[in-house]
Write a protein that holds these residues in place. Structure first.
Motif, PDB file in Angstrom:
ATOM      1  N   VAL A 167       0.825  -1.124   0.183  1.00  0.00           N
ATOM      2  CA  VAL A 167       0.092   0.059   0.099  1.00  0.00           C
ATOM      3  C   VAL A 167       1.064   1.142  -0.036  1.00  0.00           C
ATOM      4  O   VAL A 167       1.821   1.323   0.975  1.00  0.00           O
ATOM      5  CB  VAL A 167      -0.844  -0.033   1.204  1.00  0.00           C
ATOM      6  CG1 VAL A 167      -1.699   1.156   1.359  1.00  0.00           C
ATOM      7  CG2 VAL A 167      -1.894  -1.303   1.323  1.00  0.00           C
ATOM      8  N   VAL A 168       0.623   2.246  -0.834  1.00  0.00           N
ATOM      9  CA  VAL A 168       1.156   3.378  -1.062  1.00  0.00           C
ATOM     10  C   VAL A 168       0.679   4.207   0.152  1.00  0.00           C
ATOM     11  O   VAL A 168      -0.587   4.510   0.132  1.00  0.00           O
ATOM     12  CB  VAL A 168       1.103   4.029  -2.232  1.00  0.00           C
ATOM     13  CG1 VAL A 168       1.927   5.602  -2.253  1.00  0.00           C
ATOM     14  CG2 VAL A 168       1.720   3.409  -3.366  1.00  0.00           C
ATOM     15  N   THR A 169       1.530   4.605   1.164  1.00  0.00           N
ATOM     16  CA  THR A 169       1.098   5.624   2.581  1.00  0.00           C
ATOM     17  C   THR A 169       0.938   6.874   1.940  1.00  0.00           C
ATOM     18  O   THR A 169       1.455   7.386   1.133  1.00  0.00           O
ATOM     19  CB  THR A 169       1.905   5.233   3.600  1.00  0.00           C
ATOM     20  OG1 THR A 169       3.004   5.788   3.532  1.00  0.00           O
ATOM     21  CG2 THR A 169       1.942   3.647   3.715  1.00  0.00           C
ATOM     22  N   ASP A 170       0.304   7.487   3.114  1.00  0.00           N
ATOM     23  CA  ASP A 170       0.497   9.018   2.925  1.00  0.00           C
ATOM     24  C   ASP A 170       1.749   9.763   3.403  1.00  0.00           C
ATOM     25  O   ASP A 170       1.755  10.917   3.399  1.00  0.00           O
ATOM     26  CB  ASP A 170      -0.702   9.725   3.821  1.00  0.00           C
ATOM     27  CG  ASP A 170      -2.256   9.449   3.101  1.00  0.00           C
ATOM     28  OD1 ASP A 170      -2.211   9.113   1.821  1.00  0.00           O
ATOM     29  OD2 ASP A 170      -3.115   9.118   4.030  1.00  0.00           O
ATOM     30  N   GLN A 171       2.458   8.984   4.245  1.00  0.00           N
ATOM     31  CA  GLN A 171       3.633   9.162   4.513  1.00  0.00           C
ATOM     32  C   GLN A 171       4.685   9.820   3.670  1.00  0.00           C
ATOM     33  O   GLN A 171       4.937   8.790   2.557  1.00  0.00           O
ATOM     34  CB  GLN A 171       4.613   8.195   5.583  1.00  0.00           C
ATOM     35  CG  GLN A 171       5.558   8.668   6.182  1.00  0.00           C
ATOM     36  CD  GLN A 171       6.265   7.791   7.038  1.00  0.00           C
ATOM     37  OE1 GLN A 171       5.507   6.568   7.404  1.00  0.00           O
ATOM     38  NE2 GLN A 171       7.356   7.638   7.556  1.00  0.00           N
ATOM     39  N   LYS A 172       5.322  11.105   3.536  1.00  0.00           N
ATOM     40  CA  LYS A 172       6.380  11.399   2.568  1.00  0.00           C
ATOM     41  C   LYS A 172       7.579  10.753   2.900  1.00  0.00           C
ATOM     42  O   LYS A 172       7.991  10.463   3.881  1.00  0.00           O
ATOM     43  CB  LYS A 172       6.532  12.858   2.691  1.00  0.00           C
ATOM     44  CG  LYS A 172       5.436  13.792   2.379  1.00  0.00           C
ATOM     45  CD  LYS A 172       5.318  13.466   0.938  1.00  0.00           C
ATOM     46  CE  LYS A 172       4.709  14.838  -0.109  1.00  0.00           C
ATOM     47  NZ  LYS A 172       5.030  14.610  -1.361  1.00  0.00           N
ATOM     48  N   SER A 173       8.147  10.262   1.593  1.00  0.00           N
ATOM     49  CA  SER A 173       9.451   9.569   1.602  1.00  0.00           C
ATOM     50  C   SER A 173      10.571  10.755   1.623  1.00  0.00           C
ATOM     51  O   SER A 173      10.401  11.767   1.271  1.00  0.00           O
ATOM     52  CB  SER A 173       9.438   8.958   0.223  1.00  0.00           C
ATOM     53  OG  SER A 173      11.015   8.588   0.126  1.00  0.00           O
ATOM     54  N   LEU A 174      11.611  10.260   2.307  1.00  0.00           N
ATOM     55  CA  LEU A 174      12.700  11.204   2.286  1.00  0.00           C
ATOM     56  C   LEU A 174      13.892  10.703   1.436  1.00  0.00           C
ATOM     57  O   LEU A 174      15.106  11.262   1.411  1.00  0.00           O
ATOM     58  CB  LEU A 174      13.494  11.063   3.871  1.00  0.00           C
ATOM     59  CG  LEU A 174      12.572  11.699   5.121  1.00  0.00           C
ATOM     60  CD1 LEU A 174      13.106  11.449   6.297  1.00  0.00           C
ATOM     61  CD2 LEU A 174      11.998  13.012   4.765  1.00  0.00           C
ATOM     62  N   ALA A 175      13.685  10.026   0.461  1.00  0.00           N
ATOM     63  CA  ALA A 175      14.416   9.631  -0.875  1.00  0.00           C
ATOM     64  C   ALA A 175      14.727  10.961  -1.478  1.00  0.00           C
ATOM     65  O   ALA A 175      14.164  11.860  -1.642  1.00  0.00           O
ATOM     66  CB  ALA A 175      13.690   8.791  -1.780  1.00  0.00           C
ATOM     67  N   PRO A 176      16.194  11.083  -2.064  1.00  0.00           N
ATOM     68  CA  PRO A 176      17.087   9.761  -2.069  1.00  0.00           C
ATOM     69  C   PRO A 176      17.866   9.734  -0.606  1.00  0.00           C
ATOM     70  O   PRO A 176      17.969  10.761   0.140  1.00  0.00           O
ATOM     71  CB  PRO A 176      18.052  10.314  -3.120  1.00  0.00           C
ATOM     72  CG  PRO A 176      17.855  11.813  -3.395  1.00  0.00           C
ATOM     73  CD  PRO A 176      16.338  12.036  -3.066  1.00  0.00           C
ATOM     74  N   ARG A 177      18.213   8.775  -0.258  1.00  0.00           N
ATOM     75  CA  ARG A 177      18.854   8.425   1.051  1.00  0.00           C
ATOM     76  C   ARG A 177      20.590   8.264   0.566  1.00  0.00           C
ATOM     77  O   ARG A 177      20.981   8.337  -0.640  1.00  0.00           O
ATOM     78  CB  ARG A 177      18.463   7.063   1.645  1.00  0.00           C
ATOM     79  CG  ARG A 177      17.307   7.116   2.130  1.00  0.00           C
ATOM     80  CD  ARG A 177      16.887   7.927   3.421  1.00  0.00           C
ATOM     81  NE  ARG A 177      15.905   7.990   3.917  1.00  0.00           N
ATOM     82  CZ  ARG A 177      15.393   8.151   5.190  1.00  0.00           C
ATOM     83  NH1 ARG A 177      16.328   8.562   6.120  1.00  0.00           N
ATOM     84  NH2 ARG A 177      14.192   8.400   5.759  1.00  0.00           N
ATOM     85  N   PRO A 178      21.162   8.333   1.790  1.00  0.00           N
ATOM     86  CA  PRO A 178      22.719   8.655   1.498  1.00  0.00           C
ATOM     87  C   PRO A 178      23.296   7.264   0.662  1.00  0.00           C
ATOM     88  O   PRO A 178      22.644   6.079   0.753  1.00  0.00           O
ATOM     89  CB  PRO A 178      23.386   8.398   2.859  1.00  0.00           C
ATOM     90  CG  PRO A 178      22.184   8.741   3.783  1.00  0.00           C
ATOM     91  CD  PRO A 178      20.927   8.633   3.231  1.00  0.00           C
TER      92      PRO A 178
END
Length: 98
Positions: free
Chosen positions: A71-82
């Motif tokens: 499921v695609v959530t409503d939480q924003k991704s912080l990508a791109p990661r290190p």
């Protein structure tokens, strides 16, 4: 799980929640594609979940066809990661990537 669901999470910039190896995981999708053996995979940064929530966060290479209940959530991704680099060497064909 479908490749399209993983790409939807990546393109929308949201966290993907899924069941993998019997555990719930929250991941940020960075790339989705296929191995040389034509297995669908995704490079993702796990932010939570795994074996009793004790599995470390960080980079995972997950088989898309072995994931369930994505499921695609409503939480924003912080990508791109290190350390993320486009052009994942594990993928012979890349369907979507950052």
């Amino acid at each position: 799980m479908l490749v399209q669901t993983a790409c939807e999470a990546l393109r929308s910039g949201h966290v993907l929640e899924l069941q993998y190896d019997g555990y719930s995981r929250l991941v940020e999708v960075h790339a989705v594609g296929f191995t040389r053996e034509d297995n669908p995979i995704m490079r993702a940064w796990q932010i939570r979940g795994g074996a009793d929530d004790k599995e470390p966060i960080g980079w995972k290479l997950l088989r898309v066809d072995e994931a369930n209940d994505a499921v695609v959530t409503d939480q924003k991704s912080l990508a791109p990661r290190p350390d993320y680099q486009a052009g994942d060497k594990e993928m012979k064909l890349i369907t979507c990537q950052l």
